[in-house]
Write a protein that holds these residues in place. Structure first.
Motif, PDB file in Angstrom:
ATOM      1  N   ILE A  80     -75.380  74.524  -2.434  1.00 11.63           N
ATOM      2  CA  ILE A  80     -75.940  75.880  -2.363  1.00 11.63           C
ATOM      3  C   ILE A  80     -74.995  76.868  -3.039  1.00 11.63           C
ATOM      4  CG2 ILE A  80     -76.480  77.788  -0.785  1.00 11.63           C
ATOM      5  CD1 ILE A  80     -77.568  75.595   1.160  1.00 11.63           C
ATOM      6  N   ILE A  81     -73.707  76.785  -2.713  1.00 14.99           N
ATOM      7  CA  ILE A  81     -72.733  77.710  -3.304  1.00 14.99           C
ATOM      8  C   ILE A  81     -72.613  77.472  -4.810  1.00 14.99           C
ATOM      9  CG2 ILE A  81     -70.303  78.433  -3.329  1.00 14.99           C
ATOM     10  CD1 ILE A  81     -70.300  77.762  -0.264  1.00 14.99           C
ATOM     11  N   ALA A  82     -72.522  76.208  -5.213  1.00 14.06           N
ATOM     12  CA  ALA A  82     -72.443  75.891  -6.644  1.00 14.06           C
ATOM     13  C   ALA A  82     -73.692  76.407  -7.362  1.00 14.06           C
ATOM     14  CB  ALA A  82     -72.280  74.392  -6.854  1.00 14.06           C
ATOM     15  N   GLY A  83     -74.852  76.248  -6.732  1.00 17.64           N
ATOM     16  CA  GLY A  83     -76.096  76.726  -7.320  1.00 17.64           C
ATOM     17  C   GLY A  83     -76.167  78.239  -7.427  1.00 17.64           C
ATOM     18  N   THR A  84     -75.399  78.935  -6.610  1.00 18.96           N
ATOM     19  CA  THR A  84     -75.311  80.388  -6.688  1.00 18.96           C
ATOM     20  C   THR A  84     -74.353  80.800  -7.810  1.00 18.96           C
ATOM     21  OG1 THR A  84     -75.758  80.599  -4.313  1.00 18.96           O
ATOM     22  CG2 THR A  84     -74.686  82.474  -5.375  1.00 18.96           C
ATOM     23  N   LEU A  85     -73.278  80.033  -7.991  1.00 16.14           N
ATOM     24  CA  LEU A  85     -72.243  80.377  -8.971  1.00 16.14           C
ATOM     25  C   LEU A  85     -72.624  80.024 -10.411  1.00 16.14           C
ATOM     26  CD1 LEU A  85     -69.076  79.213  -6.994  1.00 16.14           C
ATOM     27  CD2 LEU A  85     -69.870  81.566  -7.339  1.00 16.14           C
ATOM     28  N   GLN A  86     -73.304  78.911 -10.593  1.00 15.14           N
ATOM     29  CA  GLN A  86     -73.595  78.440 -11.957  1.00 15.14           C
ATOM     30  C   GLN A  86     -74.400  79.441 -12.789  1.00 15.14           C
ATOM     31  OE1 GLN A  86     -75.067  74.611 -10.812  1.00 15.14           O
ATOM     32  NE2 GLN A  86     -73.012  73.725 -10.706  1.00 15.14           N
ATOM     33  N   PRO A  87     -75.447  80.071 -12.260  1.00  8.43           N
ATOM     34  CA  PRO A  87     -76.162  81.069 -13.076  1.00  8.43           C
ATOM     35  C   PRO A  87     -75.304  82.299 -13.419  1.00  8.43           C
ATOM     36  CG  PRO A  87     -77.484  80.406 -11.185  1.00  8.43           C
ATOM     37  CD  PRO A  87     -76.117  79.835 -10.994  1.00  8.43           C
ATOM     38  N   LEU A  88     -74.206  82.481 -12.694  1.00  9.20           N
ATOM     39  CA  LEU A  88     -73.296  83.594 -12.963  1.00  9.20           C
ATOM     40  C   LEU A  88     -72.233  83.222 -13.991  1.00  9.20           C
ATOM     41  CD1 LEU A  88     -72.843  84.837  -9.279  1.00  9.20           C
ATOM     42  CD2 LEU A  88     -74.323  85.814 -11.055  1.00  9.20           C
ATOM     43  N   GLY A  89     -72.341  82.002 -14.532  1.00  9.47           N
ATOM     44  CA  GLY A  89     -71.437  81.598 -15.598  1.00  9.47           C
ATOM     45  C   GLY A  89     -70.294  80.706 -15.180  1.00  9.47           C
ATOM     46  N   PHE A  90     -70.313  80.213 -13.959  1.00 10.62           N
ATOM     47  CA  PHE A  90     -69.230  79.359 -13.478  1.00 10.62           C
ATOM     48  C   PHE A  90     -69.533  77.883 -13.673  1.00 10.62           C
ATOM     49  CE2 PHE A  90     -68.341  83.235 -11.177  1.00 10.62           C
ATOM     50  CZ  PHE A  90     -66.952  83.287 -11.154  1.00 10.62           C
ATOM     51  N   GLU A  91     -68.542  77.149 -14.158  1.00  6.67           N
ATOM     52  CA  GLU A  91     -68.554  75.692 -14.087  1.00  6.67           C
ATOM     53  C   GLU A  91     -68.011  75.395 -12.696  1.00  6.67           C
ATOM     54  OE1 GLU A  91     -65.733  72.085 -15.692  1.00  6.67           O
ATOM     55  OE2 GLU A  91     -65.919  73.870 -16.929  1.00  6.67           O
ATOM     56  N   THR A  92     -68.614  74.477 -11.955  1.00  5.45           N
ATOM     57  CA  THR A  92     -68.178  74.249 -10.577  1.00  5.45           C
ATOM     58  C   THR A  92     -67.631  72.838 -10.368  1.00  5.45           C
ATOM     59  OG1 THR A  92     -70.435  73.684  -9.906  1.00  5.45           O
ATOM     60  CG2 THR A  92     -69.745  75.969  -9.590  1.00  5.45           C
ATOM     61  N   LEU A  93     -66.610  72.778  -9.535  1.00  3.17           N
ATOM     62  CA  LEU A  93     -66.044  71.536  -9.027  1.00  3.17           C
ATOM     63  C   LEU A  93     -66.188  71.597  -7.518  1.00  3.17           C
ATOM     64  CD1 LEU A  93     -62.707  71.703 -11.034  1.00  3.17           C
ATOM     65  CD2 LEU A  93     -64.652  70.244 -11.570  1.00  3.17           C
ATOM     66  N   GLU A  94     -66.214  70.431  -6.865  1.00  2.24           N
ATOM     67  CA  GLU A  94     -66.394  70.417  -5.418  1.00  2.24           C
ATOM     68  C   GLU A  94     -65.327  69.593  -4.729  1.00  2.24           C
ATOM     69  OE1 GLU A  94     -70.358  69.226  -4.377  1.00  2.24           O
ATOM     70  OE2 GLU A  94     -71.289  70.618  -5.801  1.00  2.24           O
ATOM     71  N   ALA A  95     -64.974  70.026  -3.515  1.00  4.69           N
ATOM     72  CA  ALA A  95     -64.044  69.289  -2.667  1.00  4.69           C
ATOM     73  C   ALA A  95     -64.560  69.360  -1.233  1.00  4.69           C
ATOM     74  CB  ALA A  95     -62.640  69.887  -2.746  1.00  4.69           C
ATOM     75  N   ALA A  96     -64.387  68.262  -0.476  1.00  8.31           N
ATOM     76  CA  ALA A  96     -64.919  68.178   0.884  1.00  8.31           C
ATOM     77  C   ALA A  96     -63.974  68.747   1.940  1.00  8.31           C
ATOM     78  CB  ALA A  96     -65.264  66.730   1.222  1.00  8.31           C
ATOM     79  N   ASP A  97     -62.720  69.030   1.557  1.00  9.84           N
ATOM     80  CA  ASP A  97     -61.761  69.627   2.493  1.00  9.84           C
ATOM     81  C   ASP A  97     -60.601  70.212   1.700  1.00  9.84           C
ATOM     82  OD1 ASP A  97     -59.546  67.575   2.223  1.00  9.84           O
ATOM     83  OD2 ASP A  97     -61.115  66.281   3.033  1.00  9.84           O
ATOM     84  N   GLY A  98     -59.730  70.927   2.402  1.00  8.98           N
ATOM     85  CA  GLY A  98     -58.609  71.584   1.742  1.00  8.98           C
ATOM     86  C   GLY A  98     -57.659  70.624   1.060  1.00  8.98           C
TER      87      GLY A  98
END
Length: 127
Positions: A15-33
């Motif tokens: 959901i967060i990545a899907g919000t950021l990508q249209p704003l021009g962000f390439e996204t990476l994901e991590a499951a914890d700190g």
């Protein structure tokens, strides 16, 4: 621009990545700190980290503290996106070095507005 989305919920990361990508962000994901720190320690450069508070292994507040202790990562903008809504928790996160704080549930507009405040998204992306 590159964003690291850190949340133990795969659905919330999407959901967060899907919000950021249209704003021009390439996204990476991590499951914890800890996983997120591993990504940064590998030399991956990110402009923004969106961080959940409550996660196993390493929580969001510990991640913020670890990032702020490392001069190499001073340029990373840290935004908490969490269900923690108590004023004392918000103060703790900001005092530890988070730049912004968004309480779940959120709208895509709320994320965009915070990114505009931080100077990471221009007004043209809001149209």
């Amino acid at each position: 621009m590159r964003a690291l989305v850190i949340d133990d919920s795969r659905t919330m990361r999407r959901i967060i990545a899907g919000t950021l990508q249209p704003l021009g962000f390439e996204t990476l994901e991590a499951a914890d700190g800890r996983e997120a720190l591993d990504i940064l320690e590998a030399g991956t450069e990110v402009d923004l980290a969106c961080i959940d508070w409550n996660m196993p292994v390493m929580n969001g507040l510990d991640f913020v503290t670890a990032v702020r202790e490392n001069r190499t990562w001073r340029g990373v903008t840290l935004m908490m996106i969490t269900t923690e809504s108590e004023h004392s928790q918000i103060v703790r996160a900001l005092a530890a070095g988070a730049h912004e704080y968004v309480i779940k549930p959120f709208t895509p507009d709320a994320i965009r507005d915070k990114l505009q405040l931080l100077g990471l998204v221009g007004l043209e992306e809001s149209a």
